[in-house]
Design a protein around this motif. Structure first.
Motif, short mmCIF file in Angstrom:
data_model
loop_
_atom_site.label_atom_id
_atom_site.label_comp_id
_atom_site.label_asym_id
_atom_site.label_seq_id
_atom_site.Cartn_x
_atom_site.Cartn_y
_atom_site.Cartn_z
N PHE A 19 -7.45 23.50 47.19
CA PHE A 19 -7.26 24.58 48.41
C PHE A 19 -8.45 25.09 48.40
O PHE A 19 -9.00 26.15 48.63
N ALA A 20 -8.75 25.20 49.64
CA ALA A 20 -10.22 25.26 50.58
C ALA A 20 -10.60 26.26 51.36
O ALA A 20 -11.82 26.89 50.36
N SER A 21 -9.73 27.22 51.55
CA SER A 21 -9.95 27.81 52.87
C SER A 21 -9.49 29.51 51.43
O SER A 21 -8.53 29.71 50.96
N LEU A 22 -10.37 30.77 51.51
CA LEU A 22 -9.57 31.93 51.18
C LEU A 22 -8.25 32.03 51.37
O LEU A 22 -8.13 32.74 50.76
N PRO A 23 -7.52 32.16 53.07
CA PRO A 23 -6.16 32.92 52.82
C PRO A 23 -5.49 31.54 51.77
O PRO A 23 -4.37 31.53 51.59
N ALA A 24 -5.74 30.22 52.18
CA ALA A 24 -4.62 29.38 51.49
C ALA A 24 -4.76 29.80 49.48
O ALA A 24 -3.99 29.95 49.35
N ARG A 25 -6.71 29.98 49.26
CA ARG A 25 -6.16 30.15 48.01
C ARG A 25 -5.90 31.79 47.13
O ARG A 25 -5.19 31.82 46.29
N TRP A 27 -3.01 32.09 48.53
CA TRP A 27 -1.57 31.86 49.53
C TRP A 27 -1.12 31.53 47.56
O TRP A 27 0.25 32.20 47.07
N ALA A 66 -9.99 27.19 43.06
CA ALA A 66 -9.12 27.01 43.95
C ALA A 66 -8.40 25.83 43.68
O ALA A 66 -8.07 24.56 44.34
N HIS A 96 -0.70 23.28 52.23
CA HIS A 96 -1.78 24.72 52.68
C HIS A 96 -2.57 23.83 51.57
O HIS A 96 -4.16 24.81 51.78
N SER A 97 -2.20 23.27 50.92
CA SER A 97 -4.33 22.09 50.17
C SER A 97 -5.29 21.78 51.21
O SER A 97 -4.13 20.89 51.96
N ALA A 98 -5.36 21.63 50.70
CA ALA A 98 -6.72 20.70 51.71
C ALA A 98 -6.68 19.29 50.72
O ALA A 98 -6.99 17.96 51.48
#
Length: 242
Positions: A19-25, A27, A66, A96-98
């Protein structure tokens, strides 16, 4: 009402998600509670765990926010593929994951327990290809500081080992639970790292002599299938190109 009796477990999946972004992390952190409801209502799944990971080579007490993992057991490979592809919980995590990577495994040996259960049913299938090793331990509170003092040396050793195809450290509860997952080209190279006169071998001797763990599980697997990417590549491509 008693839980349904499930058939013998012959397939294990490990799905890794980055998970790359702060919102994704944020989540996925919330999913450590929310996703449990999905798995509790999933009739096909047997044993399952939602796990975080460590930084560096993965074998450290410092969490990597991440990288997260889902480990699950299934009655067969076809069921595993179908549910991982179609179940809403897996779809949400992929969305949601990169990046994500899933590997399907068949247990060839297993001893010990995980959360009071024996989650893997070993088969008699021969394994002439790469060997996957999974170890899981619950550390005694009185000994975990001694364990984690040894981990940086173990982490550096496995990171420098030219034979290891893939490695990651994951776990359910920081400091007290640790899962090591690694892929080796053959049994000899795996055994040399695990039991040789190096940091890992010496740690194993200390575990036995000092009783570090209150619960242990050691399992070996053969690879059935994999899909997705990790670090921008398919991890087993190195094996296939050799």
């Amino acid at each position: 009402m008693p839980a349904p009796v499930r058939s013998a477990i012959n397939t294990v999946s490990l799905s890794l998600f980055r998970f790359a972004s702060l919102p994704a992390r944020l989540w996925v952190f919330g999913q450590m509670g929310a996703a449990r409801l999905s798995f509790m209502r999933m009739p096909e799944v047997g044993f399952w765990k939602l796990c975080g990971s460590g930084t560096g080579e993965g074998f450290t007490p410092k969490p990597n926010t991440a990288v997260w993992a889902i480990l699950a057991t299934w009655p067969d490979a076809a069921t595993a593929r179908r549910v991982i592809d179609a179940a809403p919980v897996f779809k949400r995590w992929r969305k949601h994951s990169a990046e994500n990577w899933t590997i399907l495994l068949e247990p060839t040996s297993a001893r010990g327990q995980w959360s009071g259960r024996a989650p893997f049913t070993a088969t008699d299938a021969p394994n002439t290809g790469p060997i996957v090793a999974l170890t899981r331990a619950t550390m005694r509170a009185s000994t975990f500081l001694r364990f984690w003092r040894r981990v940086p040396d173990i982490s550096a050793a496995i990171g420098q080992d030219p034979n290891v195809i893939f490695k990651i450290g994951i776990g359910e509860v920081p400091l007290l639970h640790q899962i090591t997952f690694s892929i080796w080209p053959d049994a000899a190279s795996m055994a040399h790292f695990a039991r040789g006169d190096g940091p890992h071998g010496r740690a194993i001797q200390a575990v036995r002599a000092e009783g570090w763990f209150s619960e242990e599980l050691y399992a070996r697997f053969r690879i059935l299938d994999d899909w997705g990417t990790w670090g921008g590549i398919r991890p087993l491509a190195v094996k296939d190109a050799a």
